[in-house]
Design an enzyme around this catalytic site. Structure first.
Site, short mmCIF file in Angstrom:
data_model
loop_
_atom_site.label_atom_id
_atom_site.label_comp_id
_atom_site.label_asym_id
_atom_site.label_seq_id
_atom_site.Cartn_x
_atom_site.Cartn_y
_atom_site.Cartn_z
N LYS A 166 0.79 -1.22 0.00
CA LYS A 166 0.00 0.00 0.00
C LYS A 166 0.83 1.28 0.00
O LYS A 166 0.29 2.35 -0.22
CB LYS A 166 -0.99 0.00 1.16
CG LYS A 166 -1.99 -1.13 1.12
CD LYS A 166 -2.83 -1.24 -0.15
CE LYS A 166 -3.64 -0.03 -0.48
NZ LYS A 166 -4.83 -0.36 -1.31
N1 PMP Z 1 -3.12 -7.39 1.35
C1 PMP Z 1 -3.04 -6.52 2.36
C2 PMP Z 1 -2.38 -6.97 3.63
C3 PMP Z 1 -3.58 -5.23 2.25
O1 PMP Z 1 -3.51 -4.36 3.29
C4 PMP Z 1 -4.21 -4.86 1.03
C5 PMP Z 1 -4.78 -3.47 0.89
N2 PMP Z 1 -6.10 -3.29 1.28
C6 PMP Z 1 -4.30 -5.79 0.00
C7 PMP Z 1 -3.72 -7.05 0.18
C8 PMP Z 1 -5.05 -5.54 -1.29
O2 PMP Z 1 -4.55 -4.54 -2.11
P1 PMP Z 1 -5.51 -3.62 -3.00
O3 PMP Z 1 -6.15 -2.62 -2.07
O4 PMP Z 1 -4.60 -2.99 -3.99
O5 PMP Z 1 -6.56 -4.48 -3.63
#
Ligand code: PMP
Length: 333
Positions: free
Chosen positions: A47
């Site tokens: 992130k």
């Molecule tokens: N894994 C973790 C640990 C996260 O914090 C996030 C972010 N919400 C994601 C995966 C997924 O990423 P995205 O928001 O880009 O879909």
């Protein structure tokens, strides 16, 4: 072997993460499974990329002025990324989080200097939901900008312009499949769009945890959730702006048990300590690899560090209370 990068600005430490060939998953799939090491970002998660993209975009549009405040609702990792980038750029951060997320993330946010507001977890339709609460706080705070990671496509742009070309270059333009789970959807949509721009034959697969509605959406066209998951940061119930037009070719649904099995194996056999969304992603990559067959090259995202979950995923009592299998080596301690 090239020397590690030298950068003149701490923000340039975000992105350009290493890619590692995962031995156990490659053997299980009968092909190459590669993991993008997003835990190597300064905030220890994928992130950081979205946080930097969103802040740079708000600056470019003149919305964020020196001394301003950035407000966001987040499962934690986006908040950590935003707090670090905001510190480096001279902004304040206000973070709204559901109070069922890991203690480590809350302690980290406070340590980084963010103002932390916790709310009870609720359905998205409830005005008290952390996303709506953060929007209201941004509206009420002078000089504040709402990051709006779910529907602000500066999020996925960070992956179109960063993660996708990095993967393409790291794998010398030979990549057959990519998969990961969605929280905001920024990673899957951005990497998917960026890779398809280079080779439209690359298979893009969504890996969904239980309790999310996207597996059913891409399989049948209907948003429908089944089961539950303890995975933090993933599991979406709607088509966010970041997910609109995501080039999803196929989809997998992965249980927490299967994700945890890969979290355990990656730690004990390969020395990688990861969170559950990474385990679920690796399980999805193995499923995709099996479909694509021998000789295929599949990449996925190792989203964040397991050190963020010592009180949950790596805690025997917590696992047992959730009816999840307790890692063998935790039983002995
Ligand atoms: N894994 C973790 C640990 C996260 O914090 C996030 C972010 N919400 C994601 C995966 C997924 O990423 P995205 O928001 O880009 O879909």
């Amino acid at each position: 072997m090239t020397a590690p990068a030298i950068v003149a600005n701490t923000l340039d430490l975000i992105g350009n993460t290493p890619l590692v060939l995962l031995k156990g998953p490659s053997e299980a799939a009968g092909c190459e499974i590669w993991g993008k090491c997003e835990f190597a970002n300064p905030g220890a998660s994928v992130k950081d990329r979205a946080a930097l993209g969103i802040i740079r975009d708000a600056e470019a549009r003149g919305e964020l002025q020196p001394g301003g405040t950035i407000v966001e609702g987040t499962a934690g990792n986006t908040g950590i990324g935003l707090a670090l980038v905001a510190n480096a750029r001279g902004y304040k951060t206000i973070i709204v989080m559901p109070d069922n997320q890991s203690q480590e993330k809350m302690a980290t946010l406070r340590a980084l200097g963010a103002e932390l507001v916790t709310v009870p977890p609720t359905k998205f339709a409830n005005p008290g939901h952390f996303v709506h609460t953060s929007r209201r706080l941004a509206e009420e705070t002078l000089g504040a900008v709402w990051a709006n990671q779910f529907d602000n496509i500066a999020n996925r742009r960070a992956h179109i312009e960063g993660t996708a070309p990095e993967l393409w270059e790291q794998l010398d333009g030979r990549i057959d499949g990519f998969t990961c789970a969605a929280g905001t959807g920024g990673t899957i949509a951005g990497v998917g769009l960026g890779l398809k721009e280079r080779d439209e034959k690359i298979t893009i697969a969504l890996t969904d945890p239980h309790g999310a509605a996207l597996y059913s959406y891409y399989a049948t066209g209907e948003l429908h959730a089944e089961g539950t998951s303890v995975a933090e940061g993933i599991g979406q119930g709607r088509i966010t702006a970041n997910l609109e037009g995501a080039p999803i070719d196929t989809q997998f649904r992965i249980s927490d048990q299967e994700g945890l099995m890969w979290v355990a194996r990656l730690l004990r056999e390969e020395g990688l300590c990861l969170g559950l969304s990474s385990g679920i992603n690796v399980a999805g990559a193995v499923a995709l690899g099996r479909e694509l067959g021998k000789g295929a090259r599949v990449a996925t995202i190792l989203c964040d560090t397991g050190f963020r979950y010592l009180s949950t995923l790596y805690n025997a009592e917590w696992l047992a209370a959730k009816d999840l299998p307790v890692f063998d080596w935790l039983k002995a301690n």
